[in-house]
Write an enzyme that holds these catalytic residues in place. Sequence first.
Site, PDB file in Angstrom:
ATOM      1  N   GLU A   1      -4.024  -9.504   2.777  1.00  0.00           N
ATOM      2  CA  GLU A   1      -4.866  -9.225   3.937  1.00  0.00           C
ATOM      3  C   GLU A   1      -6.068 -10.159   4.068  1.00  0.00           C
ATOM      4  OE1 GLU A   1      -3.461  -7.002   2.058  1.00  0.00           O
ATOM      5  OE2 GLU A   1      -2.914  -5.195   3.135  1.00  0.00           O
TER       6      GLU A   1
ATOM      7  N   GLU B   1       0.839  -1.208   0.000  1.00  0.00           N
ATOM      8  CA  GLU B   1       0.000   0.000   0.000  1.00  0.00           C
ATOM      9  C   GLU B   1       0.868   1.249   0.000  1.00  0.00           C
ATOM     10  OE1 GLU B   1      -2.391  -1.424   3.402  1.00  0.00           O
ATOM     11  OE2 GLU B   1      -4.155  -1.027   2.174  1.00  0.00           O
TER      12      GLU B   1
HETATM   13  C1  LIG Z   1       0.181  -1.052   7.619  1.00  0.00           C
HETATM   14  C2  LIG Z   1      -0.656  -0.495   8.725  1.00  0.00           C
HETATM   15  C3  LIG Z   1      -2.034  -0.141   8.262  1.00  0.00           C
HETATM   16  C4  LIG Z   1      -3.054  -0.231   9.350  1.00  0.00           C
HETATM   17  C5  LIG Z   1      -4.329   0.470   8.965  1.00  0.00           C
HETATM   18  C6  LIG Z   1      -5.355   0.341  10.076  1.00  0.00           C
HETATM   19  C7  LIG Z   1      -6.705   0.716   9.577  1.00  0.00           C
HETATM   20  C8  LIG Z   1      -7.232  -0.355   8.756  1.00  0.00           C
HETATM   21  C9  LIG Z   1      -6.993  -1.707   9.398  1.00  0.00           C
HETATM   22  C10 LIG Z   1      -7.363  -2.802   8.514  1.00  0.00           C
HETATM   23  C11 LIG Z   1      -6.648  -2.656   7.207  1.00  0.00           C
HETATM   24  C12 LIG Z   1      -5.347  -3.418   7.122  1.00  0.00           C
HETATM   25  C13 LIG Z   1      -4.188  -2.539   6.767  1.00  0.00           C
HETATM   26  C14 LIG Z   1      -3.088  -3.360   6.159  1.00  0.00           C
HETATM   27  O1  LIG Z   1      -3.438  -3.535   4.809  1.00  0.00           O
HETATM   28  C15 LIG Z   1      -2.993  -4.699   6.882  1.00  0.00           C
HETATM   29  C16 LIG Z   1      -1.765  -5.479   6.702  1.00  0.00           C
HETATM   30  O2  LIG Z   1      -0.766  -5.054   6.187  1.00  0.00           O
HETATM   31  S1  LIG Z   1      -1.928  -7.053   7.349  1.00  0.00           S
HETATM   32  C17 LIG Z   1      -0.311  -7.799   7.114  1.00  0.00           C
HETATM   33  C18 LIG Z   1      -0.087  -8.196   5.688  1.00  0.00           C
HETATM   34  N1  LIG Z   1       1.181  -8.895   5.552  1.00  0.00           N
HETATM   35  C19 LIG Z   1       1.282 -10.252   5.564  1.00  0.00           C
HETATM   36  O3  LIG Z   1       0.312 -10.957   5.670  1.00  0.00           O
HETATM   37  C20 LIG Z   1       2.679 -10.828   5.404  1.00  0.00           C
HETATM   38  C21 LIG Z   1       2.966 -11.796   6.552  1.00  0.00           C
HETATM   39  N2  LIG Z   1       4.269 -12.431   6.375  1.00  0.00           N
HETATM   40  C22 LIG Z   1       4.410 -13.547   5.599  1.00  0.00           C
HETATM   41  O4  LIG Z   1       3.503 -14.038   4.965  1.00  0.00           O
HETATM   42  C23 LIG Z   1       5.790 -14.152   5.557  1.00  0.00           C
HETATM   43  O5  LIG Z   1       6.596 -13.494   6.520  1.00  0.00           O
HETATM   44  C24 LIG Z   1       6.481 -14.029   4.186  1.00  0.00           C
HETATM   45  C25 LIG Z   1       6.456 -12.613   3.693  1.00  0.00           C
HETATM   46  C26 LIG Z   1       5.794 -14.960   3.180  1.00  0.00           C
HETATM   47  C27 LIG Z   1       7.942 -14.498   4.332  1.00  0.00           C
HETATM   48  O6  LIG Z   1       7.939 -15.795   4.902  1.00  0.00           O
HETATM   49  P1  LIG Z   1       9.292 -16.378   5.492  1.00  0.00           P
HETATM   50  O7  LIG Z   1      10.413 -16.115   4.566  1.00  0.00           O
HETATM   51  O8  LIG Z   1       9.005 -17.772   5.931  1.00  0.00           O
HETATM   52  O9  LIG Z   1       9.585 -15.499   6.779  1.00  0.00           O
HETATM   53  P2  LIG Z   1       8.774 -15.566   8.165  1.00  0.00           P
HETATM   54  O10 LIG Z   1       7.331 -15.697   7.909  1.00  0.00           O
HETATM   55  O11 LIG Z   1       9.441 -16.542   9.070  1.00  0.00           O
HETATM   56  O12 LIG Z   1       8.999 -14.076   8.706  1.00  0.00           O
HETATM   57  C28 LIG Z   1      10.216 -13.722   9.355  1.00  0.00           C
HETATM   58  C29 LIG Z   1       9.830 -13.140  10.693  1.00  0.00           C
HETATM   59  O13 LIG Z   1       9.054 -11.925  10.463  1.00  0.00           O
HETATM   60  C30 LIG Z   1       7.787 -12.061  11.084  1.00  0.00           C
HETATM   61  N3  LIG Z   1       6.793 -11.370  10.278  1.00  0.00           N
HETATM   62  C31 LIG Z   1       6.650 -11.436   8.946  1.00  0.00           C
HETATM   63  N4  LIG Z   1       5.626 -10.660   8.527  1.00  0.00           N
HETATM   64  C32 LIG Z   1       5.110 -10.094   9.658  1.00  0.00           C
HETATM   65  C33 LIG Z   1       4.040  -9.177   9.891  1.00  0.00           C
HETATM   66  N5  LIG Z   1       3.315  -8.639   8.915  1.00  0.00           N
HETATM   67  N6  LIG Z   1       3.773  -8.838  11.180  1.00  0.00           N
HETATM   68  C34 LIG Z   1       4.524  -9.341  12.196  1.00  0.00           C
HETATM   69  N7  LIG Z   1       5.570 -10.205  12.045  1.00  0.00           N
HETATM   70  C35 LIG Z   1       5.841 -10.554  10.759  1.00  0.00           C
HETATM   71  C36 LIG Z   1       7.552 -13.544  11.193  1.00  0.00           C
HETATM   72  O14 LIG Z   1       6.613 -13.804  12.192  1.00  0.00           O
HETATM   73  C37 LIG Z   1       8.931 -14.049  11.521  1.00  0.00           C
HETATM   74  O15 LIG Z   1       9.172 -13.727  12.875  1.00  0.00           O
HETATM   75  P3  LIG Z   1      10.013 -14.749  13.805  1.00  0.00           P
HETATM   76  O16 LIG Z   1       9.241 -16.043  13.768  1.00  0.00           O
HETATM   77  O17 LIG Z   1      11.353 -14.890  13.121  1.00  0.00           O
HETATM   78  O18 LIG Z   1      10.063 -14.109  15.143  1.00  0.00           O
END
Ligand SMILES: CCCCCCCCCCCCC[C@H](O)CC(=O)SCCNC(=O)CCNC(=O)[C@H](O)C(C)(C)COP(=O)(O)OP(=O)(O)OC[C@H]1O[C@@H](n2cnc3c(N)ncnc32)[C@H](O)[C@@H]1OP(=O)(O)O
Length: 256
Positions: free
Chosen positions: A130, A110
């Site tokens: 999302e 975004e």
């Molecule tokens: C942006 C703020 C806006 C808020 C607006 C509020 C008003 C409106 C509210 C609703 C609207 C939503 C707004 C926004 O659109 C919402 C979002 O952005 S929701 C989040 C979307 N992102 C994801 O779903 C990505 C999640 N991550 C993954 O799928 C994977 O990490 C990956 C990208 C596929 C990579 O996978 P891998 O290589 O296996 O790596 P890991 O998964 O092991 O990740 C490493 C490490 O990082 C941590 N992590 C990754 N992504 C997030 C995250 N989004 N939040 C928190 N932590 C994250 C993961 O847990 C690992 O941690 P560790 O286990 O090593 O401690």
Amino acid sequence: MTKYLDVRRDGGTATIVIDRPPANAVDPALIEEFLEVIPPLAGDPSVRCLVVRGTGRFFVAGADIAVMRDLSVANHVKMRRWVEVQRLLERAPKPVIAAMNGHALGGGAELSLACDLRILASSATIGFPETSLGLFPGAGGSQRLPRLLGPHRAKRLMIEGARLSAAEALDLGLVDVVADDDDFDRVVAGHAEDLAARPTTTIGLLKRIVEAGYDLPLDDALELEWQAVLELIGTQDAAEGLQAFLDKRPPRFTGR
Ligand SMILES: CCCCCCCCCCCCC[C@H](O)CC(=O)SCCNC(=O)CCNC(=O)[C@H](O)C(C)(C)COP(=O)(O)OP(=O)(O)OC[C@H]1O[C@@H](n2cnc3c(N)ncnc32)[C@H](O)[C@@H]1OP(=O)(O)O
């Protein structure tokens, strides 16, 4: 003093580097740092191109999911200031590059939609996952993506929540440039240098009227354009650009 953001200057380019381990996920503290850091850079005439980038494998992995678990209105009011971050970049009177060094997902993708040039590293992915979390891209994505891709392709991308490869994103028009990982920094620096050499005031005017005129009836939009032309013809850069062509020399734009 900021904990998660570092600002690096290189000539006319300022780069905001995000470093909030492990995934540069967005929480209220990071949002507030952006809101502190961007305005001085947006208002500094010596900054002629603004770059936002991440560190490691992530550009921005989206909202911090652990933070989003607090589904209170109060928490979401704080998190929604991510939209204000995007507006500051979108309205900065200079080119803004999203240098996506790694995964750009959810709120990270975004953020990139509010930038003027999107460069994605070849191993990175970009998307709006999302709906896989029971959410939707509610920090600007549901409104900017249809304006970029058209309603059908935007809805499909958000409904399916796909993470696109760099090649897929380029083909779809979601990103403008794909750079090999090991060449990413050089490619970003090249685009930033090119954009920093362009007439900043002119670009600021152009960004302003494109956005302001987009939803206006055509006659009103053309009047808006004319008012901006009246500003444009008073700039030193317009005089310099025209004279440089006649002198058969490269223009030296000052952003005035
Ligand atoms: C942006 C703020 C806006 C808020 C607006 C509020 C008003 C409106 C509210 C609703 C609207 C939503 C707004 C926004 O659109 C919402 C979002 O952005 S929701 C989040 C979307 N992102 C994801 O779903 C990505 C999640 N991550 C993954 O799928 C994977 O990490 C990956 C990208 C596929 C990579 O996978 P891998 O290589 O296996 O790596 P890991 O998964 O092991 O990740 C490493 C490490 O990082 C941590 N992590 C990754 N992504 C997030 C995250 N989004 N939040 C928190 N932590 C994250 C993961 O847990 C690992 O941690 P560790 O286990 O090593 O401690």
